[in-house]
Design an enzyme around this catalytic site. Structure first.
Site, short mmCIF file in Angstrom:
data_model
loop_
_atom_site.label_atom_id
_atom_site.label_comp_id
_atom_site.label_asym_id
_atom_site.label_seq_id
_atom_site.Cartn_x
_atom_site.Cartn_y
_atom_site.Cartn_z
N TYR A 188 -26.40 -27.58 -37.36
CA TYR A 188 -24.99 -27.98 -37.27
C TYR A 188 -24.11 -28.43 -35.72
O TYR A 188 -23.08 -27.49 -35.67
CB TYR A 188 -24.21 -27.05 -38.15
N HIS A 189 -25.04 -29.48 -35.28
CA HIS A 189 -23.98 -30.41 -34.63
C HIS A 189 -24.85 -31.69 -34.45
O HIS A 189 -25.25 -31.83 -35.30
CB HIS A 189 -24.85 -30.22 -33.16
N HIS A 202 -26.78 -36.81 -42.40
CA HIS A 202 -27.38 -35.94 -43.25
C HIS A 202 -26.39 -34.76 -43.78
O HIS A 202 -25.43 -34.37 -42.90
CB HIS A 202 -28.68 -34.91 -43.10
N TYR A 203 -26.21 -34.86 -45.34
CA TYR A 203 -25.56 -33.68 -45.63
C TYR A 203 -25.93 -32.72 -46.96
O TYR A 203 -26.26 -33.72 -48.02
CB TYR A 203 -23.87 -34.20 -45.91
N HIS A 257 -24.66 -35.27 -35.82
CA HIS A 257 -25.83 -36.01 -34.90
C HIS A 257 -26.62 -37.35 -36.05
O HIS A 257 -25.88 -36.97 -36.94
CB HIS A 257 -26.71 -35.13 -34.38
N GLU A 260 -35.67 -26.82 -16.91
CA GLU A 260 -36.98 -25.81 -16.79
C GLU A 260 -37.19 -25.48 -18.49
O GLU A 260 -38.15 -24.97 -18.82
CB GLU A 260 -35.85 -24.31 -16.31
N HIS A 288 -28.83 -40.09 -37.12
CA HIS A 288 -30.20 -40.83 -37.05
C HIS A 288 -30.14 -42.11 -37.21
O HIS A 288 -29.68 -42.68 -38.24
CB HIS A 288 -30.27 -40.00 -38.63
#
Length: 256
Positions: free
Chosen positions: A197-198, A191-192, A200, A104, A202
């Protein structure tokens, strides 16, 4: 042209462009929308994106600004960065829409290309919105973990090795099979600091250079091996922290 950070004169051009475009909704997720459409030849060639309503962080990210590389000690992370992370968790609804398969609010669910439903070691993979899904040299995917308690690499330790190794092994095999890109031509990295901020990962083709800046990217394989050497490797170490001048987190560090 990015319409989230433009001058008034540019805003008028953007408004004129939008009014003359024939746009069809492609993807939607929370405040993020992607449209396909045609544009009058007088605007060609141009590529633009629009985030509405844009937050202060969206605007800061879009503005041209120099990056400063700070050295973040464990103490600085605990005192400055961790509280900032806590203040940003409310902005992760778009991630949860995908993980919850909330059609939805998010038709991006239909673009999931790999999924492992395990609550502890599982994840799903979606194409990055910037990738057209056609040019394999520009391959750009995002791995979102199912867990919601890991914001960054700083939070990883030996308890998470099974998760990390599962991401590496399953992602490399299934992405390679789906897109025909050899496993050794897949770059998998964190990445840092991350853009959100979950936790993940790449995944890009090694042909594709955007986003893998040496000051910010950390290869998944390096994270796995470093944690094997020392469980608290990323919790304890001093880490390079590239911050854009004017970003809210930069202001926090600057005012320390």
């Amino acid at each position: 042209m990015n319409c989230s950070a433009i001058r008034p004169s540019q805003a008028n051009v953007c408004q004129e462009m939008l009014s003359e475009c024939d746009l069809d909704l492609d993807l939607k997720n929370d405040r993020y929308h992607t449209y396909d459409g045609t544009m009058d030849s007088k605007y060609q060639p141009v590529r633009y994106s629009m985030t509405y309503p844009a937050t202060e962080l969206h605007i800061a990210k879009a503005r041209s600004a120099p990056t400063e590389i700070w050295m973040e000690t464990k103490d600085m992370f605990e005192r400055l960065h961790r509280p900032f992370i806590s203040s940003q968790l409310h902005s992760l609804q778009w991630v949860y829409n995908i993980l919850d398969k909330n059609r939805e609010k998010c038709n991006e669910v239909d673009r999931i290309v790999v999924e492992d439903p395990d609550p502890k070691t599982g994840f799903l993979i979606v194409p990055d919105l910037k990738w057209d899904g056609k040019d394999m040299k520009q391959l750009n995917l995002c791995v979102l973990i199912n867990r919601r308690d890991l914001p960054t690499v700083r939070h990883l330790n030996a308890d998470h090795l099974e998760l990390l190794e599962n991401i590496f092994n399953k992602s490399s095999k299934e992405v390679s099979a789906k897109y025909g890109v050899p496993e050794k031509q897949l770059r998998m990295y964190f990445h840092y600091p991350p853009s959100h901020y979950h936790l993940h990962v790449h995944i890009t083709s090694t042909y594709f250079g955007q986003g893998c800046n040496t000051e910010r990217a950390i290869l998944l394989t390096d994270v796995i091996e470093n944690i094997k050497l020392k469980s608290s490797f990323y919790a304890d170490r001093t880490m390079s922290l590239p911050l854009r001048v004017g970003h809210k987190l930069h202001k926090i560090f600057e005012n320390e």
